[in-house]
Design an enzyme around this catalytic site. Structure first.
Site, PDB file in Angstrom:
ATOM      1  CE  LYS A 203      12.568   1.252 -13.930  1.00  0.00           C
ATOM      2  NZ  LYS A 203      12.638   2.727 -13.832  1.00  0.00           N
TER       3      LYS A 203
ATOM      4  CB  THR B 164       5.849  -5.588  -1.455  1.00  0.00           C
ATOM      5  OG1 THR B 164       6.519  -6.588  -2.249  1.00  0.00           O
ATOM      6  CG2 THR B 164       4.520  -6.140  -0.945  1.00  0.00           C
TER       7      THR B 164
ATOM      8  CE  LYS C   9      11.959  -0.947 -11.285  1.00  0.00           C
ATOM      9  NZ  LYS C   9      10.828  -0.563 -10.465  1.00  0.00           N
TER      10      LYS C   9
ATOM     11  CD  GLU D 173      12.722   7.264  -3.146  1.00  0.00           C
ATOM     12  OE1 GLU D 173      12.461   7.409  -1.945  1.00  0.00           O
ATOM     13  OE2 GLU D 173      11.921   6.801  -3.966  1.00  0.00           O
TER      14      GLU D 173
ATOM     15  CB  ALA E 143      -0.938  -0.015   1.200  1.00  0.00           C
TER      16      ALA E 143
END
Lengths: 315, 315
Positions: free
Chosen positions: A205, A77, A106, A190, A8
């Site tokens: 990726k 998550t 990922k 971040e 969440a």
């Protein structure tokens, strides 16, 4: 479809909010320690309010959510490396019950691709993971439709944080540290930006895309990628490039079955020179030259719309 | 899959040649007056050689081909407007036999969209037509996956001939007539280039996309598009634009449910400024900003790979 959304955070929240407008029902929503479950469909807004007020999403457990009634498990998550847990266990729980799985996470398809595909083969459920590569951009679905065997190379700008930093350095002649702070203030980077600026996110990726392109012939993990980031890129590197009509961007590529990530000096008119937090992926096809897709590579909504697209493909 | 390919021009020939590398069998191939049929699979090279030598593809009739054994009918006859014949009849023949239909031919889905969808609803067969909009670029599949209801506008450069001409005029300061002749010599423009340079081709593609976006709420035809072409664009218009860091491109757009095609003055750094015969389509999405796809919009191979992608989606 009934969706069990595991996670969440930004992505899980966006998926939960978007699901209803796409005609789906959210029957479970979990954070790291609790869950809210309703097989007739949660009141998403109320559940998210409760999370904001109490820091708990509900009174059930994550295990309860995995055992509940749903059609598609959405794994959102935080990405973890190494054993890709707990996401891997969540995927296994879904496949053991023949449910479909859509990933934003990922970790499982970068670090344990063969294991995850083996779980899928043993199951009636199907795995999709468009959102793990390129956010809103239809990268994996394009590879799937045109045929992985007919895509000969991939190249792209896949991290918005790094691209924003380099764009700003180039545009304003500022140095790396200064622009990093600006990016953090804007929420584009971040507090610990290493995942983005060291190239790890781009590399993951590319690893995922390489696993798809290899079609089981070879399994890639992060260890297979040669990775250089943009930490400490100097303003003068960008000025020098600019004098030649070029600039620097963090580019990830899969060429000749090898994965390389690093800052590249490229012409300013190159399609790879996207602005701000935009991403772009170019696919070299066997028969029709370069196909490119570009758009928002990250963010709750950008990731969520690819999850919605995957769910639509499962219907 | 067994493919009956109706039309042996550039596109039909490319599809026939590509089909085998994609694991399919070509069981019928027709030109305008004859057909070659083999339910075990044609020798495509031999059939195409015969066409080159004798100007006839075979000794069967087109009717025989429509009645033969196949899974997917590929309609690749030249685009016709008004009643979209004979393509419409070919589609109806396939759907009456519950076969799938993949179109390269724009006519039926531009001029008779509701009729074609009605035929499809009456059938077990499914219609796909990615190749009709944007050649190799995954435009319609992206709209389909993300949900037509969540795409709020479309804009693009959709005709390689017109874009090539304007690019060359801008790059070299040459006038329209001069560059048109150059384009014709290169095979980039037809002897009669009107379909491309008058904007009709771009408009048809926008009409098709608008029909998809409308999801049955409204039916568009070419008459609904406001269309201006590039005929007689002056070199000085491009020079003036250039002085401001801008240029001119033939842009098609669907905005506020209206279709407009015409030359637009746009900034040189705009993603719409693609070079040569490249195409680009930008989709405005409700939740994730602009998604763009670009690549080869025309040509036998570019069109054929989208047909292969449609067939893969049918499997």
């Amino acid at each position: 479809m009934k969706l069990a959304i595991i996670g969440a955070g930004t992505v899980g929240t966006s998926v939960a909010e978007m699901a209803v407008t796409y005609g789906h029902t959210v029957t479970a929503l979990t954070d790291s320690t609790s869950a809210s479950i309703d097989s007739d469909g949660l009141d998403v807004e109320a559940t998210l309010s409760q999370k904001r007020d109490t820091n708990e999403i509900g009174t059930d457990s994550v295990e309860d959510a995995l055992a509940s009634e749903y059609d598609v498990l959405v794994e959102a998550t935080p990405t973890t490396l190494d054993t890709a847990q707990p996401a891997y266990d969540h995927i296994r729980a879904a496949f053991e019950r023949d449910r479909d799985v859509v990933l934003a996470n990922k970790g499982p398809v970068a670090q344990r691709y063969a294991d995850v595909r083996a779980l899928e083969r043993e199951s009636e459920g199907e795995l999709r993971f468009e959102a793990t590569v390129g956010g809103a951009m239809p990268v994996l679905s394009t590879i799937e439709d045109y045929g992985p065997e007919h895509v000969t190379a991939l190249r792209g700008v896949l991290n918005g944080t790094a691209n924003f930093i380099l764009s700003r350095m180039a545009a304003e002649g500022l140095d790396y540290e200064h622009v990093l702070v600006e990016a953090q203030d804007l929420g584009v980077a971040e507090a610990d930006p290493s995942f983005d600026v060291e190239g790890t996110d781009t590399a993951l990726k590319c690893v995922i895309a390489a696993n798809v392109l290899a079609q089981g012939e070879r399994e890639y993990t992060l260890d297979d990628a040669s990775v250089d980031g943009i930490v400490g890129t100097s303003g003068s590197a960008l000025s020098l490039a600019n004098a030649d009509g070029r600039t620097v961007r963090l580019v990830g590529e899969i060429v000749d079955d090898e994965i390389r990530v690093g800052p590249r000096i490229i012409p300013q008119q190159s399609p790879l020179v996207v602005s701000g937090t935009e991403n772009i992926v170019q696919l070299a096809t066997e028969n029709a030259g370069l196909l490119s897709v570009s758009g928002h590579g990250a963010g709750g909504s950008a990731t969520a719309i690819s999850i919605m697209a995957d769910i639509r493909r499962l219907e």
